[in-house]
Design an enzyme around this catalytic site. Sequence first.
Site, PDB file in Angstrom:
ATOM      1  N   ASP A 230       0.863  -1.177   0.000  1.00  0.00           N
ATOM      2  CA  ASP A 230       0.000   0.000   0.000  1.00  0.00           C
ATOM      3  C   ASP A 230       0.902   1.231   0.000  1.00  0.00           C
ATOM      4  O   ASP A 230       1.768   1.379   0.870  1.00  0.00           O
ATOM      5  CB  ASP A 230      -0.900   0.003   1.234  1.00  0.00           C
ATOM      6  CG  ASP A 230      -1.857   1.190   1.236  1.00  0.00           C
ATOM      7  OD1 ASP A 230      -2.890   1.098   0.560  1.00  0.00           O
ATOM      8  OD2 ASP A 230      -1.546   2.195   1.908  1.00  0.00           O
ATOM      9  N   ASP A 273      -4.396   2.461  -4.720  1.00  0.00           N
ATOM     10  CA  ASP A 273      -2.928   2.502  -4.657  1.00  0.00           C
ATOM     11  C   ASP A 273      -2.371   1.260  -3.969  1.00  0.00           C
ATOM     12  O   ASP A 273      -1.299   1.299  -3.382  1.00  0.00           O
ATOM     13  CB  ASP A 273      -2.459   3.767  -3.942  1.00  0.00           C
ATOM     14  CG  ASP A 273      -2.993   3.863  -2.515  1.00  0.00           C
ATOM     15  OD1 ASP A 273      -3.944   3.137  -2.188  1.00  0.00           O
ATOM     16  OD2 ASP A 273      -2.450   4.659  -1.722  1.00  0.00           O
TER      17      ASP A 273
END
Length: 387
Positions: A230, A273
């Site tokens: 992440d 993301d």
Amino acid sequence: MCKKMHIFQGPRLKDRRQFEVIESRQMDHLRVFHDVARALTSSLELEEILGAIMNKMAQFFGPERWSLLMVDEKSGELYYAIAVGENADTLKGLRVPMGEGVAGWVAATGNPLVVPDVALDPHWSAFANKHPDLKIQSIACVPVRSGNKTLGVIQLLNSKLDLESEHAISFLRILCDYAAIAIQNARSMTLIQELTITDDVTGLFNARHLYTMLEEEVARGQVFSLMFVDLDHFKSVNDTHGHLIGSRLLAEVGSLMKRSLGPNNSAFRYGGDEFVALLPGMGKAAASGTTMALCEDLRSARFLEGAGLSLTLSGSFGLASYPEDGSTVQTILRAADTMMYEAKVTRDNVAVAGRGMMERSDVARSAAGARQAVSGMFLERDSVPRG
């Protein structure tokens, strides 16, 4: 009277026999067309369809040797996709530059070449003399084209072309059209398949394909590891520079992952993301080194320099291994995802299932060790004596 009848009916009988021969040949053509059309509609496997077309062509024209050469879209060269006859095995992997030889000339010009007897053609007689191993007596080479683009060529050597009519040559061209349809269909299907498994922002595999590959790995039952990533504070990039810049940044992160992980591992955009890496055959120790190397690569990279920004990034990494940390698709996903959320507590770190958070110094040390191991493998490979 009998004599007059005999004289009168003779030509009719001769004509009727000629028509019977023509009709028989046309029926042969129709059977071939039917068989090839059935192959085109019953399979999407390019090799299977082209094999059917080429086999029918070989049966009809009876060449001593025949081949299908395809145009490599990247290099522009021709390569042998199918080769049958004497010395066919030696042709595998052989490349023919565009414009060279019979096939290269036909591919470059887009024009068919039919030489019933090379001895009567000065140019191709010289070519045959330069290549006595081919034992060329006659040549038929026809381009496989779609629109104005040459996809490949079909080459028949020493077939009975001098006994064939212009109608038969037209028949050969029609079979080439069938081959072009098969190639275009296969390429369209490949493109569709790529689009269904590829993320359009990063060019990495998408989450749907991740689940497919995980199911295959679990069914195989071999050790593998799963890495979740992440990106830290990615939202601030979108807020500051806009979503277009954010998308370009995600694309550059995807490229970095591909380079860092190498060709034996697969990278995916999981969503937003978040990224995932599948590390086949890697146990926890090896996978930890690979994860830490990627973590360091991400830290040290400078992104969007082409846009005049030179941004820096870090990520929160979670790692789990099959079957140690999960024996099903869902459990191994959950284990890696849980570790990623544990790393997000401090951010810019790596958490490994069963081992917890890694210290920054451990990350740097393990990353360096992983790179040395990879470098050692390349050195070892390069030091092998070559024959």
